[in-house]
Design a protein around this motif. Structure first.
Motif, mmCIF file in Angstrom:
data_model
loop_
_atom_site.group_PDB
_atom_site.id
_atom_site.type_symbol
_atom_site.label_atom_id
_atom_site.label_comp_id
_atom_site.label_asym_id
_atom_site.label_seq_id
_atom_site.Cartn_x
_atom_site.Cartn_y
_atom_site.Cartn_z
ATOM 1 N N SER A 54 0.786 -1.267 0.009
ATOM 2 C CA SER A 54 -0.004 -0.062 0.115
ATOM 3 C C SER A 54 0.808 1.291 0.015
ATOM 4 C CB SER A 54 -0.837 -0.015 1.217
ATOM 5 O OG SER A 54 -1.562 1.195 1.410
ATOM 6 N N LEU A 101 2.681 2.160 -3.679
ATOM 7 C CA LEU A 101 1.659 2.387 -4.764
ATOM 8 C C LEU A 101 1.651 3.843 -4.915
ATOM 9 C CD1 LEU A 101 -1.232 -0.063 -3.803
ATOM 10 C CD2 LEU A 101 0.524 -0.281 -5.640
ATOM 11 N N ASP A 154 -0.648 7.003 -6.896
ATOM 12 C CA ASP A 154 -1.805 7.503 -7.168
ATOM 13 C C ASP A 154 -2.449 6.819 -8.333
ATOM 14 O OD1 ASP A 154 -1.824 8.943 -4.818
ATOM 15 O OD2 ASP A 154 -1.814 10.892 -5.479
ATOM 16 N N GLU A 204 -1.053 4.180 -10.009
ATOM 17 C CA GLU A 204 -1.315 2.654 -9.702
ATOM 18 C C GLU A 204 -2.473 2.169 -8.983
ATOM 19 O OE1 GLU A 204 3.405 1.405 -9.849
ATOM 20 O OE2 GLU A 204 2.538 2.255 -8.133
ATOM 21 N N LEU A 205 -2.913 2.967 -7.784
ATOM 22 C CA LEU A 205 -4.003 2.948 -7.119
ATOM 23 C C LEU A 205 -5.244 3.165 -8.145
ATOM 24 C CD1 LEU A 205 -5.407 2.268 -4.352
ATOM 25 C CD2 LEU A 205 -5.310 4.599 -3.968
ATOM 26 N N SER A 206 -5.259 3.921 -8.825
ATOM 27 C CA SER A 206 -6.517 4.164 -9.788
ATOM 28 C C SER A 206 -6.567 3.004 -10.605
ATOM 29 C CB SER A 206 -6.139 5.159 -10.810
ATOM 30 O OG SER A 206 -6.286 6.600 -9.886
ATOM 31 N N LEU A 229 -5.631 0.194 -10.145
ATOM 32 C CA LEU A 229 -5.979 -1.221 -9.278
ATOM 33 C C LEU A 229 -7.398 -1.231 -9.088
ATOM 34 C CD1 LEU A 229 -3.354 -1.646 -6.596
ATOM 35 C CD2 LEU A 229 -3.839 -3.356 -8.412
ATOM 36 N N LYS A 230 -8.238 -0.092 -8.839
ATOM 37 C CA LYS A 230 -9.508 0.367 -8.634
ATOM 38 C C LYS A 230 -10.318 -0.028 -9.694
ATOM 39 C CE LYS A 230 -10.552 4.425 -6.436
ATOM 40 N NZ LYS A 230 -10.331 5.568 -5.914
ATOM 41 N N SER A 278 -6.732 4.662 -0.535
ATOM 42 C CA SER A 278 -5.308 4.265 -0.168
ATOM 43 C C SER A 278 -5.377 2.695 -0.698
ATOM 44 C CB SER A 278 -4.880 4.489 1.258
ATOM 45 O OG SER A 278 -5.770 3.389 1.912
ATOM 46 N N GLY A 279 -4.367 2.213 -0.759
ATOM 47 C CA GLY A 279 -3.780 0.736 -1.273
ATOM 48 C C GLY A 279 -4.630 -0.199 0.076
ATOM 49 N N LEU A 330 -8.168 -0.526 -0.161
ATOM 50 C CA LEU A 330 -8.655 -1.289 -1.146
ATOM 51 C C LEU A 330 -8.450 -2.938 -0.979
ATOM 52 C CD1 LEU A 330 -9.568 -1.882 -4.224
ATOM 53 C CD2 LEU A 330 -7.207 -1.784 -4.954
#
Length: 192
Positions: free
Chosen positions: A12, A15, A17, A19-21, A23-24, A41-42, A45
């Motif tokens: 987490s 990651l 921003d 990469e988080l987007s 993943l989402k 945040s990771g 998720l």
């Protein structure tokens, strides 16, 4: 502290921003849109994925797929290492303590001596091209790490059937007799 949660926490923190987007976005088919919009945040998720039992310490394939999709081979390697080091594997599928010590010594010698011909050895041991390509992608400029990771992959795949004799036989089958001799010599001079 739960080692799997520690691993997820470290993921987490690393990651971005973007990469988080990503993943989402990749989780859209599994998690509702409203829930995903609230994720900042990771860790959040991963909490949802844990709650929905999409990931667990013994169920990491979905997480691995997500990380591969966002091209974070470093995190994929960490995840695989976590699995390999027995955090997930059942103890009865591991080689006995004596064989583990022998394997460790043999792997050390092989890593020091095999060099660029490591893929030939891995093919002889039954490791697939896809797995070798993943290992190379995760460690593109580190030959020694490629050898180490591929041998770990073999050891994980074989479980309690991973034997030093198989390594020596494969080395000899690849005409790497000098390396095989060095492995045997190392085993005979002190690790036993």
């Amino acid at each position: 502290m739960d080692p799997f949660l520690s691993l997820l926490h470290s993921f987490s923190l690393s990651l971005s921003d973007n990469e988080l987007s990503s993943l989402k976005f990749l989780c859209r088919g599994k998690i509702g849109k409203r829930k995903l919009e609230s994720v900042r945040s990771g860790g959040e998720l991963f909490s949802i994925l844990l709650e929905q039992q999409l990931i667990a310490s013994d169920k990491v394939s979905f997480l691995e797929e997500l990380l591969e999709n966002i091209k974070r081979e470093d995190l994929v390697s960490q995840l695989k290492q976590f699995v390999e080091e027995g955090e997930v594997n059942a103890p009865d599928d591991q080689p006995d303590v004596h064989e583990k010590r022998l394997l460790k010594a043999a792997i050390e010698v092989i890593c020091e001596n095999v060099g660029r011909e490591w893929k030939m050895l891995m093919r002889k041991l039954g490791i697939s091209e896809v797995k070798m390509d993943r290992i190379v992608a995760a460690n593109p400029f580190n030959l020694q790490e490629q050898v180490v990771q591929s041998l770990r992959e073999w050891q994980k795949w074989k479980g309690k059937d991973a034997k030093v004799t198989d390594l020596i036989k494969a080395l000899r089958g690849c005409n790497m007799n000098l390396v095989a001799d060095r492995v045997e010599q190392k085993l005979n001079t002190g690790t036993t």
